[in-house]
Design an enzyme around this catalytic site. Structure first.
Site, PDB file in Angstrom:
ATOM      1  N   TRP A  22       2.748  15.209  40.955  1.00  0.00           N
ATOM      2  CA  TRP A  22       1.696  14.224  41.744  1.00  0.00           C
ATOM      3  C   TRP A  22       1.208  13.522  41.069  1.00  0.00           C
ATOM      4  CZ3 TRP A  22       1.733  11.578  45.660  1.00  0.00           C
ATOM      5  CH2 TRP A  22       0.524  11.284  46.652  1.00  0.00           C
ATOM      6  N   LYS A  43      -4.492  20.042  46.324  1.00  0.00           N
ATOM      7  CA  LYS A  43      -4.933  20.612  47.786  1.00  0.00           C
ATOM      8  C   LYS A  43      -4.883  22.142  47.719  1.00  0.00           C
ATOM      9  CE  LYS A  43      -2.114  16.603  49.721  1.00  0.00           C
ATOM     10  NZ  LYS A  43      -0.806  16.414  50.424  1.00  0.00           N
ATOM     11  N   GLY A  76      -2.655  13.739  52.787  1.00  0.00           N
ATOM     12  CA  GLY A  76      -1.623  13.285  53.727  1.00  0.00           C
ATOM     13  C   GLY A  76      -0.232  13.741  53.256  1.00  0.00           C
ATOM     14  N   SER A  88       3.055  13.419  51.543  1.00  0.00           N
ATOM     15  CA  SER A  88       3.352  12.592  50.242  1.00  0.00           C
ATOM     16  C   SER A  88       3.697  13.312  49.234  1.00  0.00           C
ATOM     17  CB  SER A  88       1.918  11.885  49.686  1.00  0.00           C
ATOM     18  OG  SER A  88       0.942  12.873  49.629  1.00  0.00           O
ATOM     19  N   ALA A 136       5.703  13.961  45.801  1.00  0.00           N
ATOM     20  CA  ALA A 136       6.061  12.903  44.655  1.00  0.00           C
ATOM     21  C   ALA A 136       7.242  12.505  44.462  1.00  0.00           C
ATOM     22  CB  ALA A 136       5.477  13.777  43.403  1.00  0.00           C
ATOM     23  N   LYS A 176      -2.123  23.711  55.224  1.00  0.00           N
ATOM     24  CA  LYS A 176      -0.811  23.609  55.496  1.00  0.00           C
ATOM     25  C   LYS A 176       0.079  24.415  54.608  1.00  0.00           C
ATOM     26  CE  LYS A 176      -0.397  20.483  52.029  1.00  0.00           C
ATOM     27  NZ  LYS A 176       0.613  20.092  50.909  1.00  0.00           N
ATOM     28  N   THR A 181       5.307  18.919  54.607  1.00  0.00           N
ATOM     29  CA  THR A 181       5.182  20.256  53.666  1.00  0.00           C
ATOM     30  C   THR A 181       6.248  21.471  54.365  1.00  0.00           C
ATOM     31  OG1 THR A 181       2.985  19.659  52.766  1.00  0.00           O
ATOM     32  CG2 THR A 181       3.805  21.890  52.311  1.00  0.00           C
ATOM     33  N   SER A 241       8.841  20.752  48.962  1.00  0.00           N
ATOM     34  CA  SER A 241       7.901  21.761  48.646  1.00  0.00           C
ATOM     35  C   SER A 241       7.730  22.932  48.055  1.00  0.00           C
ATOM     36  CB  SER A 241       7.105  21.818  50.387  1.00  0.00           C
ATOM     37  OG  SER A 241       6.303  22.770  50.282  1.00  0.00           O
ATOM     38  N   ARG A 242       6.992  23.216  47.225  1.00  0.00           N
ATOM     39  CA  ARG A 242       7.050  24.546  46.569  1.00  0.00           C
ATOM     40  C   ARG A 242       6.868  25.532  47.352  1.00  0.00           C
ATOM     41  NH1 ARG A 242       3.204  22.468  41.404  1.00  0.00           N
ATOM     42  NH2 ARG A 242       4.459  20.640  41.065  1.00  0.00           N
TER      43      ARG A 242
END
Length: 339
Positions: free
Chosen positions: A14, A111, A142, A144, A146, A197, A254, A260-261
């Site tokens: 990111w 986050k 938001g 996003s 990477a 989230k 996400t 998303s991890r």
């Protein structure tokens, strides 16, 4: 567009992607990484293969492993390190700014919530960076990933600050034809949405792995968003924030994406992996794991009902089988929607 000097602290996926955005906008960009090999790879080959594969970065990005060198002359400093490193890096930033006698806008793009203190990233920055060295504090939040930003997938985020003029400066520096930035003044809501989230995304990955279909996913997203808003409002956030980019937008991205991890962690949990195995397999920070514990503690302390988040906690920290957790959720006493 005025040319700005921007320091990005954190060269993960990111941080690197955001550094590339502002470099594409013609700004002077310094990217701080704590590993010398990362610095060398970015400076010599304009790549960060560990996080962004073969994507070529803007050649104008200057990487360094010295925080003071990174922020010297900067107008905006962007903190993009994991939550558990945010306070430590903020202390280093304060030391550097003190030595330089320099004032900057500090922007958090992390986050998560700090374990133990339950502090937001902006809270940690305000506690560790002295007021005389910051001309404003903001956050970027938001939907996003990477991986999408680096390949110019149209991306919309929000820049939040209690001082809208600060948010507007962030907006001006980062916006371009593929990265559009809105502004708002709800820092708490923007950060709460971005942190919580991740918990719901873990649940979404588990659902996918277990073979559940669209009905279950829609139920999870809808009721998960209710829980996020409940805790956010208990924190003092504005309800409408959770219907925007930092709320439903970030949750959707996400909780539906292999990028998303947290979603990938949920996939593994649903497949029967233990939490230790998931962490070992990922090789990168999974913010939702620590955030799940924080949410469990906060919900209890503030007496906020968050059954989905509690079920994720039980799976991660108490070893409950995901299918058992789902059954218990479905068998809960019936309620009126909105209650």
């Amino acid at each position: 567009m005025n040319k700005t000097t921007i320091a990005v602290l954190g060269a993960g996926s990111w941080g690197t992607a955001l550094a590339n955005v502002v470099a594409e906008n013609g700004h002077d960009v310094r990217l701080w990484a704590h590993r010398k090999e990362t610095v060398d790879e970015i400076n010599q080959h304009h790549m960060n293969k560990k996080y962004l594969g073969d994507r070529v970065l803007q050649a104008s990005i200057v990487a360094t492993d010295d925080v003071k060198q990174a922020v010297d002359g900067a107008d905006i400093v962007l903190s993009v390190v994991p939550t558990n490193a945010t306070r430590e890096v903020a202390v280093k930033l304060n030391t550097a700014l003190s030595e330089l006698q320099q004032k900057v806008i500090v922007v958090a793009a992390t986050k998560g919530l700090e374990p133990g203190t339950y502090k937001l990233a902006s809270d940690m920055i305000e506690e560790e960076v002295a007021p005389e060295f910051r001309s404003g504090v903001g956050v970027i939040a938001g939907p996003s990933h990477a991986e999408g930003v680096i390949k110019h997938d149209p991306t919309l985020v929000t820049a939040a600050s209690v001082d809208l003029s600060v948010a507007q400066k962030i907006q001006a520096a980062f916006s371009n034809s593929s990265f559009r930035v809105y502004t708002n003044d709800d820092v708490i809501g923007s950060e709460i949405g971005g942190a919580l989230k991740n918990v719901i995304a873990i649940a979404a990955g588990a659902l996918q792995s277990l073979g559940y279909d669209d009905n279950a996913k829609a139920a999870l997203f809808t009721r998960g968003l209710v829980e996020i808003a409940r805790l956010g409002e208990a924190y003092g956030a504005k309800p409408e924030t959770f219907m925007g980019l930092a709320g439903v937008g970030d949750l959707f991205a996400t909780a539906t994406s292999i990028h998303s991890r947290n979603f990938r962690a949920g996939l593994q949990l649903g497949a029967g992996k233990t939490m230790d195995e998931v962490v070992a397999n990922m090789g990168m920070v999974i913010e939702g794991i620590s955030t799940t514990k924080v949410v469990h503690d906060l919900a209890s302390a503030k007496q906020v009902e968050m059954p989905i988040s509690e079920a994720v906690y039980q799976v991660i920290y108490e070893g409950k089988a995901p299918k058992d957790a789902i059954k218990e959720l479905m068998d809960r006493p019936l309620h009126q929607e909105g209650k």
